[in-house]
Design a protein around this motif. Structure first.
Motif, mmCIF file in Angstrom:
data_model
loop_
_atom_site.group_PDB
_atom_site.id
_atom_site.type_symbol
_atom_site.label_atom_id
_atom_site.label_comp_id
_atom_site.label_asym_id
_atom_site.label_seq_id
_atom_site.Cartn_x
_atom_site.Cartn_y
_atom_site.Cartn_z
ATOM 1 N N TYR A 110 0.835 -1.193 0.000
ATOM 2 C CA TYR A 110 0.000 0.000 0.000
ATOM 3 C C TYR A 110 0.873 1.248 0.000
ATOM 4 C CZ TYR A 110 -3.723 -3.239 1.270
ATOM 5 O OH TYR A 110 -4.616 -4.274 1.270
ATOM 6 N N LEU A 111 0.415 2.269 -0.705
ATOM 7 C CA LEU A 111 1.120 3.538 -0.706
ATOM 8 C C LEU A 111 1.010 4.196 0.660
ATOM 9 C CD1 LEU A 111 -0.009 5.106 -4.118
ATOM 10 C CD2 LEU A 111 2.138 3.934 -3.627
ATOM 11 N N LEU A 112 2.060 4.910 1.041
ATOM 12 C CA LEU A 112 1.983 5.724 2.246
ATOM 13 C C LEU A 112 0.888 6.769 2.083
ATOM 14 C CD1 LEU A 112 5.773 6.329 2.985
ATOM 15 C CD2 LEU A 112 4.243 4.733 4.163
ATOM 16 N N ARG A 113 0.309 7.186 3.187
ATOM 17 C CA ARG A 113 -0.808 8.138 3.113
ATOM 18 C C ARG A 113 -0.421 9.408 2.368
ATOM 19 N NH1 ARG A 113 -3.952 9.787 8.548
ATOM 20 N NH2 ARG A 113 -4.807 7.684 8.288
ATOM 21 N N SER A 114 0.760 9.937 2.637
ATOM 22 C CA SER A 114 1.171 11.177 1.970
ATOM 23 C C SER A 114 1.305 10.970 0.466
ATOM 24 C CB SER A 114 2.499 11.669 2.553
ATOM 25 O OG SER A 114 3.514 10.676 2.413
ATOM 26 N N ARG A 115 1.841 9.827 0.059
ATOM 27 C CA ARG A 115 1.986 9.555 -1.374
ATOM 28 C C ARG A 115 0.629 9.304 -2.011
ATOM 29 N NH1 ARG A 115 6.290 8.106 -4.614
ATOM 30 N NH2 ARG A 115 5.631 8.518 -6.761
ATOM 31 N N LEU A 116 -0.241 8.622 -1.295
ATOM 32 C CA LEU A 116 -1.585 8.372 -1.821
ATOM 33 C C LEU A 116 -2.338 9.681 -2.010
ATOM 34 C CD1 LEU A 116 -3.734 6.353 -2.679
ATOM 35 C CD2 LEU A 116 -4.360 6.071 -0.261
ATOM 36 N N ASN A 117 -2.184 10.608 -1.077
ATOM 37 C CA ASN A 117 -2.821 11.919 -1.215
ATOM 38 C C ASN A 117 -2.340 12.630 -2.482
ATOM 39 O OD1 ASN A 117 -4.197 11.570 1.186
ATOM 40 N ND2 ASN A 117 -2.732 12.727 2.407
ATOM 41 N N GLU A 118 -1.053 12.544 -2.746
ATOM 42 C CA GLU A 118 -0.501 13.166 -3.953
ATOM 43 C C GLU A 118 -1.090 12.541 -5.219
ATOM 44 O OE1 GLU A 118 3.690 12.737 -3.752
ATOM 45 O OE2 GLU A 118 3.939 14.051 -2.001
ATOM 46 N N GLU A 119 -1.195 11.219 -5.223
ATOM 47 C CA GLU A 119 -1.714 10.528 -6.403
ATOM 48 C C GLU A 119 -3.193 10.841 -6.628
ATOM 49 O OE1 GLU A 119 0.139 8.784 -8.630
ATOM 50 O OE2 GLU A 119 1.733 9.670 -7.402
ATOM 51 N N ILE A 120 -3.954 10.929 -5.550
ATOM 52 C CA ILE A 120 -5.366 11.279 -5.664
ATOM 53 C C ILE A 120 -5.526 12.677 -6.253
ATOM 54 C CG2 ILE A 120 -7.411 11.876 -4.294
ATOM 55 C CD1 ILE A 120 -6.708 9.506 -2.463
ATOM 56 N N THR A 121 -4.710 13.611 -5.774
ATOM 57 C CA THR A 121 -4.771 14.979 -6.284
ATOM 58 C C THR A 121 -4.428 15.018 -7.774
ATOM 59 O OG1 THR A 121 -4.179 15.863 -4.103
ATOM 60 C CG2 THR A 121 -3.859 17.313 -5.994
ATOM 61 N N LYS A 122 -3.431 14.263 -8.188
ATOM 62 C CA LYS A 122 -3.057 14.207 -9.599
ATOM 63 C C LYS A 122 -4.192 13.652 -10.459
ATOM 64 C CE LYS A 122 1.921 13.531 -8.801
ATOM 65 N NZ LYS A 122 3.039 12.555 -8.948
ATOM 66 N N LEU A 123 -4.820 12.581 -9.984
ATOM 67 C CA LEU A 123 -5.918 11.979 -10.745
ATOM 68 C C LEU A 123 -7.095 12.941 -10.853
ATOM 69 C CD1 LEU A 123 -5.895 8.344 -9.308
ATOM 70 C CD2 LEU A 123 -5.113 9.072 -11.561
ATOM 71 N N SER A 124 -7.378 13.652 -9.773
ATOM 72 C CA SER A 124 -8.476 14.605 -9.784
ATOM 73 C C SER A 124 -8.198 15.743 -10.753
ATOM 74 C CB SER A 124 -8.694 15.162 -8.376
ATOM 75 O OG SER A 124 -9.617 16.223 -8.381
ATOM 76 N N PHE A 125 -6.979 16.270 -10.710
ATOM 77 C CA PHE A 125 -6.605 17.379 -11.598
ATOM 78 C C PHE A 125 -6.635 16.944 -13.054
ATOM 79 C CE2 PHE A 125 -3.402 19.833 -13.920
ATOM 80 C CZ PHE A 125 -3.848 21.120 -13.684
ATOM 81 N N ARG A 126 -6.135 15.751 -13.320
ATOM 82 C CA ARG A 126 -6.099 15.286 -14.709
ATOM 83 C C ARG A 126 -7.507 15.133 -15.268
ATOM 84 N NH1 ARG A 126 -2.443 10.648 -17.634
ATOM 85 N NH2 ARG A 126 -3.641 10.565 -19.576
ATOM 86 N N GLY A 127 -8.426 14.609 -14.457
ATOM 87 C CA GLY A 127 -9.788 14.409 -14.937
ATOM 88 C C GLY A 127 -10.654 15.649 -14.866
ATOM 89 N N GLY A 128 -10.172 16.678 -14.178
ATOM 90 C CA GLY A 128 -10.960 17.894 -14.040
ATOM 91 C C GLY A 128 -12.244 17.678 -13.261
ATOM 92 N N TRP A 129 -12.165 16.863 -12.217
ATOM 93 C CA TRP A 129 -13.367 16.556 -11.417
ATOM 94 C C TRP A 129 -13.571 17.663 -10.400
ATOM 95 C CZ3 TRP A 129 -15.914 13.001 -13.817
ATOM 96 C CH2 TRP A 129 -15.237 12.013 -14.551
ATOM 97 N N ARG A 130 -14.528 18.528 -10.654
ATOM 98 C CA ARG A 130 -14.725 19.741 -9.841
ATOM 99 C C ARG A 130 -15.174 19.414 -8.421
ATOM 100 N NH1 ARG A 130 -20.077 20.539 -9.612
ATOM 101 N NH2 ARG A 130 -21.389 19.532 -11.182
ATOM 102 N N THR A 131 -15.928 18.316 -8.231
ATOM 103 C CA THR A 131 -16.418 17.992 -6.883
ATOM 104 C C THR A 131 -15.398 17.201 -6.067
ATOM 105 O OG1 THR A 131 -17.525 16.041 -7.809
ATOM 106 C CG2 THR A 131 -18.852 18.023 -7.546
ATOM 107 N N ALA A 132 -14.305 16.765 -6.691
ATOM 108 C CA ALA A 132 -13.301 15.983 -5.956
ATOM 109 C C ALA A 132 -12.557 16.844 -4.943
ATOM 110 C CB ALA A 132 -12.321 15.339 -6.926
ATOM 111 N N ASP A 133 -12.396 18.140 -5.242
ATOM 112 C CA ASP A 133 -11.662 19.022 -4.324
ATOM 113 C C ASP A 133 -12.299 19.041 -2.942
ATOM 114 O OD1 ASP A 133 -9.901 19.613 -6.320
ATOM 115 O OD2 ASP A 133 -10.738 21.582 -6.782
#
Length: 258
Positions: A110-133
């Motif tokens: 499993y990814l460390l929490r800090s790394r997982l947070n970074e990956e989630i933010t990247k996926l959200s930004f790439r998809g342009g999911w406005r409600t993910a923020d």
């Protein structure tokens, strides 16, 4: 198959939240009862009934944050995969898993929490999911640094060491850590330091004791975390609706083109 996993994750998040609510209600019901008994009887009631309930509740902020993060990671990846042309079915977590397999380990990595947070933010930004923020912002308030300080880092201590006690006695501690030499001063209030090598750091020891946790104020802290969890769940549901709406719109456009 993916839809089934997304639905299962949502159901599980709701079920875990409701189970926590049930435990919090039990804890709340005991608080006025404890006040009706003297020290010895109160001790017996706490050990037998109240402390185990409190313990379960104290683990939930961290657990719910990790559950949300896992579900959000899966959702955003497959949302991008379903809506973005050329998006590849690859995740940062795959690298850790492959590395483990190469080393002969089958246990998931499993990814460390800090790394997982970074990956989630990247996926959200790439998809342009406005409600993910909104989901991401609320997740940062679950099991945050303030909670860890006010609960004497109860969850980590309970999982990896010895948990702080409730109401009786004192909680001794000895903290061993390195500090930059230029920011550390010798003190006479229970701290000492010893230079180590020439690397600009000193090895320090701090020691003392903490007062035990009290049930009523700790319950109020957990109630705040419970409200944050409810708000996060609502934000997560809003994200799901946005994802389904975009997928349906893409599928509808494809059908119209045919």
């Amino acid at each position: 198959m993916v839809n089934m996993q997304v639905i299962h994750d949502l159901q599980s998040l709701i079920n875990c939240f409701n189970a926590w609510v049930t435990e919090m209600r039990k804890w709340q019901a005991w608080l006025p009862i404890l006040d009706d008994y003297d020290t010895d009887e109160r001790w017996d009631l706490r050990i037998e009934f109240v402390d185990p309930i409190a313990h379960r509740c104290m683990l939930e902020p961290s657990a719910m944050r990790d559950r949300f993060s896992s579900a959000l990671y899966f959702l955003l990846h497959h949302a991008n995969l379903s809506t973005e042309t050329g998006y590849r079915d690859e995740l940062e977590a795959d690298r850790s898993e492959i590395a483990a397999l190469k080393n002969g380990k089958s246990k998931p990595r499993y990814l460390l929490r800090s790394r997982l947070n970074e990956e989630i933010t990247k996926l959200s930004f790439r998809g342009g999911w406005r409600t993910a923020d909104s989901v991401i912002e609320k997740l940062q308030l679950l099991d945050d640094e303030t909670l860890r300080m006010e609960t004497l880092n109860y969850r980590n201590a309970a999982s990896h060491s010895i948990a702080p006690r409730f109401e009786m006695g004192v909680i001794p501690f000895v903290k061993r850590q390195y500090k930059p030499a230029d920011s550390y001063a010798f003190r006479g209030d229970g701290a000492s330091a010893e230079p180590v090598g020439q690397n600009g750091f000193v090895l320090s020891y701090a020691y003392g004791d903490h007062d035990p946790l009290q049930h009523a104020p700790t319950f109020r802290l957990m109630r705040t975390q419970l409200k944050i969890t409810r708000d996060t769940l609502c934000a997560y549901e809003a994200l799901l609706l946005e994802v389904f709406e975009r997928i349906n719109a893409k599928n509808g456009a494809a059908d119209g083109a045919n």
